[in-house]
Design an enzyme around this catalytic site. Structure first.
Site, mmCIF file in Angstrom:
data_model
loop_
_atom_site.group_PDB
_atom_site.id
_atom_site.type_symbol
_atom_site.label_atom_id
_atom_site.label_comp_id
_atom_site.label_asym_id
_atom_site.label_seq_id
_atom_site.Cartn_x
_atom_site.Cartn_y
_atom_site.Cartn_z
ATOM 1 N N ASP A 108 0.843 -1.203 0.000
ATOM 2 C CA ASP A 108 0.000 0.000 0.000
ATOM 3 C C ASP A 108 0.877 1.252 0.000
ATOM 4 O OD1 ASP A 108 -2.169 -1.670 0.183
ATOM 5 O OD2 ASP A 108 -2.388 -1.433 2.361
HETATM 6 N N1 URA Z 1 -1.314 -5.854 3.892
HETATM 7 C C1 URA Z 1 -1.796 -4.601 3.894
HETATM 8 O O1 URA Z 1 -2.847 -4.334 4.449
HETATM 9 N N2 URA Z 1 -1.099 -3.652 3.233
HETATM 10 C C2 URA Z 1 0.085 -3.885 2.616
HETATM 11 O O2 URA Z 1 0.698 -2.979 2.058
HETATM 12 C C3 URA Z 1 0.576 -5.197 2.637
HETATM 13 C C4 URA Z 1 -0.143 -6.159 3.280
#
Ligand code: URA
Length: 242
Positions: A108
Site C-alpha cells: 500500500d
Molecule cells: N497488507 C496490507 O494491508 N497492506 C500492505 O501494504 C501489505 C499487506
C-alpha cells in the site's frame, strides 16, 4: 539511490538474447544453430549455455548485454505507490534509475519496507502464482493493545471482508502495540483487514521479509540494491523451473 553492485547469473543464453531483442525464442535458437553467436571469442551453439557475469556475447558481430536481468531490493518509503505510472502519486519505479523494472507484488502507499523489483517477467509470473504461498513478514504497529487471543485467531485463519477466510498466519507479539505477522498469501489490504476483523487497526506497517529474504537494515528509505546470490537463490525456491 542504488547501493552496491553484484551480478546474478542464472539465465540461459537464448533468454539473454531474447531480452536483448534478438528475436523470439525460436529465432534465438535458430541464430545459435546457424553459428551467429560468439561468447568470449568462441562459437556457441548450445542453447542451454548458462551466461556468466563477465561473458562477452556477440550476435551477428554485435555485442549484447550479458546482464539484461536485474533483481533489486528496495526499502520502500511511505507515499509511493507500487505501479509504473500514476496521475496523482509518485511511483516506486521513479526511484529506480532504469525504465524496465516493475514491482514484484504490491505494498500500500502508506506501507514501508521490503519491496522487490525486477525486469524478469517470467520470474514475477511464477512467484506471484497463488499456489506458491510466498511468505511475507510485517512489523505492525496497532491502534489498541494486542490481545494474546489474536495469536490463535490468526493461526486458525481469520475471516476478512465478512466471509473470506485467510490461510493460517503467524502473529508474534512484541509488546502491547507492536507485533510481527507472517502471511503466505497476498489479499488486498490483507494485514489491515485482519486487524480490523479483530476490532483493532493498523497504525503503521513495514514489510521486513519476503520469500525468506530479509530487508537489509543498511538500506535507507528509498534506497535499493541488487539482490545477492544467496538472496536470489531463496527466490528460486519458490519457482517451478529452477
Ligand atoms: N497488507 C496490507 O494491508 N497492506 C500492505 O501494504 C501489505 C499487506
Amino acid at each position: 539511490m542504488i547501493v552496491g553492485e553484484e551480478g546474478i547469473l542464472i539465465k540461459k543464453l537464448y533468454l539473454v538474447m531474447m531480452k536483448n531483442h534478438c528475436g523470439n525464442r525460436k529465432q534465438c535458437l535458430t541464430l545459435l544453430k546457424h553459428h551467429a553467436v560468439i561468447v568470449n571469442g568462441q562459437l556457441i551453439t548450445d542453447c542451454n549455455y548458462i551466461v556468466k557475469t563477465d561473458d562477452i556475447i556477440e550476435v551477428n558481430g554485435k555485442r549484447i548485454d550479458s546482464q539484461p536481468f536485474v533483481y533489486y531490493m528496495m526499502n520502500k518509503p511511505a507515499g509511493y505507490i507500487c505501479a509504473n505510472y500514476d496521475e496523482k502519486y509518485p511511483c516506486v519505479v521513479d526511484l529506480i534509475d532504469r525504465e524496465d523494472c516493475y514491482c514484484l507484488g504490491r505494498l500500500d502507499r502508506d506501507t514501508t519496507g521490503l519491496l522487490l523489483l525486477t525486469n524478469d517477467a517470467s520470474l514475477s509470473k511464477q512467484l506471484l502464482l497463488p499456489q506458491h504461498h510466498v511468505t511475507k513478514t510485517y512489523f505492525v504497529e496497532c491502534m489498541k493493545p494486542l490481545d494474546q487471543s489474536f495469536v490463535e485467531i490468526f493461526k486458525d485463519g481469520i475471516l476478512i471482508d465478512k466471509d473470506i477466510k485467510c490461510l493460517p498466519a503467524q502473529l508474534e507479539i512484541i509488546d502491547h502495540y507492536h507485533c510481527y505477522v507472517t502471511i503466505s498469501e497476498g489479499k488486498y489490504h490483507q494485514i489491515k483487514k485482519m486487524f480490523l476483523s479483530c476490532h483493532n487497526q493498523v497504525v503503521s506497517l513495514k514489510r521486513i521479509e519476503f520469500a525468506n529474504i530479509l530487508l537489509d537494515s543498511k538500506l535507507s528509505l528509498g534506497d535499493y540494491r541488487p539482490l545477492t546470490k544467496d538472496e536470489f537463490q531463496k527466490l528460486k525456491e519458490f519457482m517451478f523451473y529452477r
